[in-house]
Design a protein around this motif. Sequence first.
Motif, mmCIF file in Angstrom:
data_model
loop_
_atom_site.group_PDB
_atom_site.id
_atom_site.type_symbol
_atom_site.label_atom_id
_atom_site.label_comp_id
_atom_site.label_asym_id
_atom_site.label_seq_id
_atom_site.Cartn_x
_atom_site.Cartn_y
_atom_site.Cartn_z
ATOM 1 N N ILE A 1 -25.520 113.685 59.748
ATOM 2 C CA ILE A 1 -25.197 113.351 58.360
ATOM 3 C C ILE A 1 -24.818 111.879 58.271
ATOM 4 C CG2 ILE A 1 -23.450 113.672 56.557
ATOM 5 C CD1 ILE A 1 -25.595 115.770 56.409
ATOM 6 N N ASP A 2 -24.045 111.385 59.249
ATOM 7 C CA ASP A 2 -23.675 109.968 59.264
ATOM 8 C C ASP A 2 -24.917 109.082 59.347
ATOM 9 O OD1 ASP A 2 -20.991 110.595 59.115
ATOM 10 O OD2 ASP A 2 -20.607 110.286 61.259
ATOM 11 N N THR A 3 -25.897 109.485 60.136
ATOM 12 C CA THR A 3 -27.134 108.717 60.259
ATOM 13 C C THR A 3 -27.857 108.658 58.920
ATOM 14 O OG1 THR A 3 -27.341 109.404 62.567
ATOM 15 C CG2 THR A 3 -29.316 108.530 61.520
ATOM 16 N N ASP B 1 -31.483 102.674 67.141
ATOM 17 C CA ASP B 1 -31.060 102.841 68.532
ATOM 18 C C ASP B 1 -29.757 103.628 68.513
ATOM 19 O OD1 ASP B 1 -30.821 102.655 71.241
ATOM 20 O OD2 ASP B 1 -30.282 100.526 71.262
ATOM 21 N N LEU B 2 -29.864 104.950 68.611
ATOM 22 C CA LEU B 2 -28.704 105.838 68.529
ATOM 23 C C LEU B 2 -28.233 106.224 69.924
ATOM 24 C CD1 LEU B 2 -30.022 108.153 65.681
ATOM 25 C CD2 LEU B 2 -28.423 106.249 65.456
ATOM 26 N N SER B 3 -26.959 106.532 70.033
ATOM 27 C CA SER B 3 -26.398 106.931 71.327
ATOM 28 C C SER B 3 -26.818 108.353 71.692
ATOM 29 C CB SER B 3 -24.871 106.846 71.288
ATOM 30 O OG SER B 3 -24.372 107.773 70.350
ATOM 31 N N TRP C 1 -34.355 110.922 71.705
ATOM 32 C CA TRP C 1 -34.759 111.010 70.300
ATOM 33 C C TRP C 1 -33.875 112.025 69.604
ATOM 34 C CZ3 TRP C 1 -37.350 107.104 68.817
ATOM 35 C CH2 TRP C 1 -38.274 106.503 69.658
ATOM 36 N N ASP C 2 -33.096 111.561 68.646
ATOM 37 C CA ASP C 2 -32.240 112.423 67.844
ATOM 38 C C ASP C 2 -33.105 113.257 66.899
ATOM 39 O OD1 ASP C 2 -29.294 112.827 66.943
ATOM 40 O OD2 ASP C 2 -30.418 112.569 65.090
#
Length: 69
Positions: A18-20, A38-40, A49-50
Amino acid sequence: MLGAQLVGTRGAEISKRIDTYAAALHHSMTIAAMSDLDLSYTPPLGSPWDAVQVATQAWEREVRTIAVV
C-alpha cells in the motif's frame, strides 16, 4: 484517476505494498516508473520483484500486446 485496493492475509506485507502504491500515486508515477522502483527485499525469503512490480510488468506486457494487435 488511478487507485489501489489490496486484500491479503496477516503477514503478507500488505502495508508495504500500500505504501508503494501511495507513493506512486502521490508522485504521479507511470506504470513503467513503478516497474523500475528499487525496493528492498530479503533474498532468503522473497523475490527481488515485489508483487506490485510483477503487476505493473504484467500490465505493460498487456498494453504492448494490445498495441501490436
